[in-house]
Design a protein around this motif. Structure first.
Motif, PDB file in Angstrom:
ATOM      1  N   SER A 123      89.247  10.600-131.463  1.00 36.55           N
ATOM      2  CA  SER A 123      89.886   9.295-131.681  1.00 36.55           C
ATOM      3  C   SER A 123      89.595   8.349-130.524  1.00 36.55           C
ATOM      4  O   SER A 123      89.479   8.758-129.372  1.00 36.55           O
ATOM      5  N   THR A 124      89.489   7.077-130.856  1.00 42.77           N
ATOM      6  CA  THR A 124      89.320   6.034-129.853  1.00 42.77           C
ATOM      7  C   THR A 124      90.452   5.039-130.010  1.00 42.77           C
ATOM      8  O   THR A 124      91.113   5.005-131.043  1.00 42.77           O
ATOM      9  N   GLY A 125      90.670   4.208-128.997  1.00 45.02           N
ATOM     10  CA  GLY A 125      91.656   3.158-129.136  1.00 45.02           C
ATOM     11  C   GLY A 125      92.547   2.988-127.935  1.00 45.02           C
ATOM     12  O   GLY A 125      92.232   3.415-126.833  1.00 45.02           O
ATOM     13  N   ARG A 126      93.694   2.387-128.204  1.00 45.26           N
ATOM     14  CA  ARG A 126      94.595   1.952-127.143  1.00 45.26           C
ATOM     15  C   ARG A 126      96.031   2.318-127.474  1.00 45.26           C
ATOM     16  O   ARG A 126      96.464   2.190-128.616  1.00 45.26           O
ATOM     17  N   VAL A 127      96.762   2.759-126.460  1.00 45.48           N
ATOM     18  CA  VAL A 127      98.185   3.065-126.575  1.00 45.48           C
ATOM     19  C   VAL A 127      98.916   2.182-125.571  1.00 45.48           C
ATOM     20  O   VAL A 127      98.629   2.236-124.375  1.00 45.48           O
ATOM     21  N   PHE A 128      99.848   1.362-126.053  1.00 45.86           N
ATOM     22  CA  PHE A 128     100.681   0.528-125.193  1.00 45.86           C
ATOM     23  C   PHE A 128     102.105   1.065-125.261  1.00 45.86           C
ATOM     24  O   PHE A 128     102.637   1.277-126.366  1.00 45.86           O
ATOM     25  N   ILE A 129     102.725   1.250-124.084  1.00 47.14           N
ATOM     26  CA  ILE A 129     104.088   1.768-124.035  1.00 47.14           C
ATOM     27  C   ILE A 129     104.912   0.884-123.113  1.00 47.14           C
ATOM     28  O   ILE A 129     104.632   0.789-121.907  1.00 47.14           O
ATOM     29  N   GLU A 130     105.944   0.247-123.671  1.00 52.43           N
ATOM     30  CA  GLU A 130     106.828  -0.603-122.872  1.00 52.43           C
ATOM     31  C   GLU A 130     108.015   0.222-122.402  1.00 52.43           C
ATOM     32  O   GLU A 130     108.648   0.915-123.197  1.00 52.43           O
ATOM     33  N   VAL A 131     108.298   0.144-121.092  1.00 51.14           N
ATOM     34  CA  VAL A 131     109.408   0.889-120.500  1.00 51.14           C
ATOM     35  C   VAL A 131     110.201  -0.022-119.565  1.00 51.14           C
ATOM     36  O   VAL A 131     109.690  -1.051-119.114  1.00 51.14           O
ATOM     37  N   PRO A 132     111.464   0.331-119.269  1.00 48.35           N
ATOM     38  CA  PRO A 132     112.305  -0.531-118.435  1.00 48.35           C
ATOM     39  C   PRO A 132     111.821  -0.694-116.998  1.00 48.35           C
ATOM     40  O   PRO A 132     111.967  -1.772-116.420  1.00 48.35           O
ATOM     41  N   ASP A 133     111.268   0.382-116.403  1.00 52.06           N
ATOM     42  CA  ASP A 133     110.846   0.296-115.009  1.00 52.06           C
ATOM     43  C   ASP A 133     109.790   1.359-114.712  1.00 52.06           C
ATOM     44  O   ASP A 133     109.395   2.117-115.584  1.00 52.06           O
ATOM     45  N   ASP A 134     109.363   1.417-113.441  1.00 54.54           N
ATOM     46  CA  ASP A 134     108.253   2.296-113.077  1.00 54.54           C
ATOM     47  C   ASP A 134     108.624   3.776-112.942  1.00 54.54           C
ATOM     48  O   ASP A 134     107.787   4.596-112.575  1.00 54.54           O
ATOM     49  N   THR A 135     109.848   4.148-113.255  1.00 57.40           N
ATOM     50  CA  THR A 135     110.226   5.564-113.226  1.00 57.40           C
ATOM     51  C   THR A 135     109.873   6.276-114.529  1.00 57.40           C
ATOM     52  O   THR A 135     109.930   7.499-114.597  1.00 57.40           O
ATOM     53  N   TRP A 136     109.491   5.547-115.562  1.00 56.46           N
ATOM     54  CA  TRP A 136     109.237   6.114-116.881  1.00 56.46           C
ATOM     55  C   TRP A 136     107.835   6.669-117.106  1.00 56.46           C
ATOM     56  O   TRP A 136     107.683   7.667-117.814  1.00 56.46           O
ATOM     57  N   PRO A 137     106.790   6.050-116.602  1.00 53.77           N
ATOM     58  CA  PRO A 137     105.442   6.552-116.920  1.00 53.77           C
ATOM     59  C   PRO A 137     105.236   8.010-116.510  1.00 53.77           C
ATOM     60  O   PRO A 137     105.694   8.450-115.454  1.00 53.77           O
TER      61      PRO A 137
END
Length: 153
Positions: free
Chosen positions: A44-58
């Motif tokens: 598979s190719t493509g892009r995943v965007f993930i919105e999170v509240p702050d930098d502790t989530w990634p």
């Protein structure tokens, strides 16, 4: 199509069609996102965007090698220009996904598989943009059934 439909030899074949994926999620849909990613073929190719509240989530998210993950930290983003407000839930995801789609999706080719797992408001805005501005057929966009949006399930 699931990862069971593919094998390593099929993915290496020169004539193998690679379908592009556009996936959007937020902090409330991470389990759903991980389940979806587990079903994607290795090629598979493509892009995943993930919105999170702050930098502790990634975290490290295991995606196929030809996919790119972008974590969108709401705490580091502004809201509507000129308001001085912080970024509202769904706003960063909407901006990122619609901006990427405007640049990367071909208007004549709607083979991209779209999965929108984020909150309702951002998802509805993205669906409106993809179908209204880019002419993507609604039946090519997957959203949570609970949203009741007129898209494929």
């Amino acid at each position: 199509m699931t990862s069971a439909d593919h094998n390593a030899a099929a993915c290496r074949a020169t004539r193998h069609t690679r379908v592009q994926h556009l996936i959007a999620a937020d902090e409330h849909s991470l389990a759903e996102l991980e389940a979806l990613i587990a079903t994607l073929p290795l090629c598979s190719t493509g892009r995943v965007f993930i919105e999170v509240p702050d930098d502790t989530w990634p975290t490290d998210l295991a995606v196929p090698p030809r996919m790119i993950v972008t974590w969108l930290d709401r705490s580091r983003r502004s809201g509507t220009p000129g308001t001085g407000r912080g970024c509202a839930p769904g706003a960063a995801l909407t901006r990122a996904v619609t901006g990427w789609a405007d640049e990367m999706l071909c208007t004549d080719d709607h083979a991209t598989r779209v999965f929108l797992l984020g909150g309702y408001l951002g998802t509805a805005d993205i669906v409106d943009h993809l179908t209204g501005h880019l002419g993507m057929p609604a039946d090519g966009i997957r959203t949570p059934e609970r949203f009741g949006l007129a898209t494929a399930r």
